[in-house]
Design a protein around this motif. Structure first.
Motif, PDB file in Angstrom:
ATOM      1  N   ALA A   1      71.160   5.966 -13.050  1.00 14.73           N
ATOM      2  CA  ALA A   1      71.434   6.474 -11.706  1.00 14.73           C
ATOM      3  C   ALA A   1      70.431   7.551 -11.296  1.00 14.73           C
ATOM      4  O   ALA A   1      70.183   8.497 -12.022  1.00 14.73           O
ATOM      5  N   VAL A   2      69.879   7.368 -10.090  1.00 10.18           N
ATOM      6  CA  VAL A   2      69.015   8.389  -9.496  1.00 10.18           C
ATOM      7  C   VAL A   2      69.931   9.431  -8.855  1.00 10.18           C
ATOM      8  O   VAL A   2      70.844   9.086  -8.101  1.00 10.18           O
ATOM      9  N   LEU A   3      69.691  10.690  -9.152  1.00  9.29           N
ATOM     10  CA  LEU A   3      70.578  11.738  -8.669  1.00  9.29           C
ATOM     11  C   LEU A   3      70.138  12.299  -7.323  1.00  9.29           C
ATOM     12  O   LEU A   3      68.949  12.494  -7.065  1.00  9.29           O
ATOM     13  N   GLY A   4      71.138  12.553  -6.491  1.00 14.23           N
ATOM     14  CA  GLY A   4      70.913  13.278  -5.259  1.00 14.23           C
ATOM     15  C   GLY A   4      71.417  14.695  -5.447  1.00 14.23           C
ATOM     16  O   GLY A   4      71.924  15.060  -6.517  1.00 14.23           O
ATOM     17  N   GLU A   5      71.320  15.507  -4.415  1.00 13.75           N
ATOM     18  CA  GLU A   5      71.786  16.887  -4.515  1.00 13.75           C
ATOM     19  C   GLU A   5      73.291  16.958  -4.775  1.00 13.75           C
ATOM     20  O   GLU A   5      73.795  17.947  -5.310  1.00 13.75           O
TER      21      GLU A   5
ATOM     22  N   GLN B   1      70.457  13.183  -0.384  1.00 10.67           N
ATOM     23  CA  GLN B   1      69.110  13.731  -0.503  1.00 10.67           C
ATOM     24  C   GLN B   1      68.680  13.678  -1.962  1.00 10.67           C
ATOM     25  O   GLN B   1      69.428  14.093  -2.856  1.00 10.67           O
ATOM     26  N   LEU B   2      67.504  13.143  -2.216  1.00  7.49           N
ATOM     27  CA  LEU B   2      66.998  13.040  -3.574  1.00  7.49           C
ATOM     28  C   LEU B   2      66.903  14.421  -4.218  1.00  7.49           C
ATOM     29  O   LEU B   2      66.431  15.374  -3.599  1.00  7.49           O
ATOM     30  N   GLN B   3      67.377  14.499  -5.444  1.00 11.49           N
ATOM     31  CA  GLN B   3      67.290  15.761  -6.183  1.00 11.49           C
ATOM     32  C   GLN B   3      65.917  15.845  -6.837  1.00 11.49           C
ATOM     33  O   GLN B   3      65.602  15.108  -7.766  1.00 11.49           O
ATOM     34  N   VAL B   4      65.097  16.743  -6.317  1.00  6.12           N
ATOM     35  CA  VAL B   4      63.760  16.967  -6.868  1.00  6.12           C
ATOM     36  C   VAL B   4      63.783  18.289  -7.625  1.00  6.12           C
ATOM     37  O   VAL B   4      64.217  19.314  -7.092  1.00  6.12           O
ATOM     38  N   THR B   5      63.332  18.260  -8.864  1.00  2.76           N
ATOM     39  CA  THR B   5      63.388  19.443  -9.723  1.00  2.76           C
ATOM     40  C   THR B   5      61.994  19.850 -10.156  1.00  2.76           C
ATOM     41  O   THR B   5      61.193  19.017 -10.589  1.00  2.76           O
TER      42      THR B   5
END
Length: 248
Positions: A128-132, A160-164
């Protein structure tokens, strides 16, 4: 074995490990988001020389005669190439997409996402791709992703895509399939102040093909040179032993 043979054998081992690293870089030239590796030689006490292996995340003694050798990940950005696929995304700048795996949250620059049977946004291997707000589920419709990673379906915001981002990317360790995990005890990352997510693009590997091939040739020649030194020393030892035997 004399000192010269020890030195040559240690040098050959280092060159072999470097060749394996370079070969892995070349093999992943077409891998989306791949981050190449580079060798670093450090100056320290010879007796405590260690090497970080290419296949394990632990150190082991190499030889007191070999220079300290370490493999580091090159986190520089690769070129962005357009695909036109609405679920392909690439980060222009620093940061990683967050992915939920059985081993916890991991991070990747591979933005070649897809949908599973339930409409969940996932990686190519099904994580799973995580969002905020957690995993992202998309309904049928036209998908748009803006520069900040906000996802809209038919104009309605769904996540919204979670970018870290990590102040020091070296706290990340390769976990396989283009993903990275956070080293034990390392500080958690945070969302970058400025995020640029490009829909319809993928990030290419950051490996310079010509440079990598040139380094492979140089390393292979160095390895062969060490082998010749070892063979010459061995032949000299054999000759000396035979001469001693004849004189007895």
């Amino acid at each position: 074995m004399n000192g010269g043979m020890y030195l040559s054998a240690s040098g050959a081992m280092v060159q072999q490990l470097r060749l394996e690293m370079l070969a892995n870089n070349v093999a992943n030239i077409n891998t989306v988001g791949y981050k190449g590796e580079k060798s670093v030689f450090r100056v320290s006490e010879a007796a405590s020389s260690t090497i970080q292996t290419l296949s394990e995340d632990e150190t082991q003694p190499l030889s007191p005669y070999a220079p300290p050798f370490e493999v580091m990940i090159d986190f520089s950005q690769g070129a962005l190439r357009q695909t036109g696929n609405s679920l392909d995304v690439a980060i222009n700048g620093s940061g990683f997409f967050s992915v939920q795996t059985p081993d916890g949250v991991q991070y990747t620059r591979q933005g070649s996402f897809t949908l599973d049977e339930e409409g969940n946004l996932v990686t190519q291997d099904g994580y799973a791709v995580l969002g905020e707000g957690g995993p992202i589920t998309l309904e049928e419709g036209q998908v748009q992703i803006d520069l900040e990673g906000t996802i809209l379906v038919d104009g309605d915001e769904v996540g919204q895509l979670q970018v870290t981002e990590f102040a020091d990317p070296s706290v990340l360790e390769k976990s396989g399939n283009g993903r990275f995990s956070l080293a034990d005890g390392a500080a958690a990352g945070q969302r970058p102040e400025f995020v640029e997510v490009n829909q319809g693009y993928l990030e290419a590997a950051n490996v310079n093909t010509i440079q990598a091939m040139t380094e492979m040739i140089e390393t292979s020649r160095a390895f062969e040179a060490y082998q010749k030194v070892i063979q010459t020393a061995d032949d000299a030892n054999s000759t000396s032993i035979n001469d001693v035997g004849k004189s007895v």
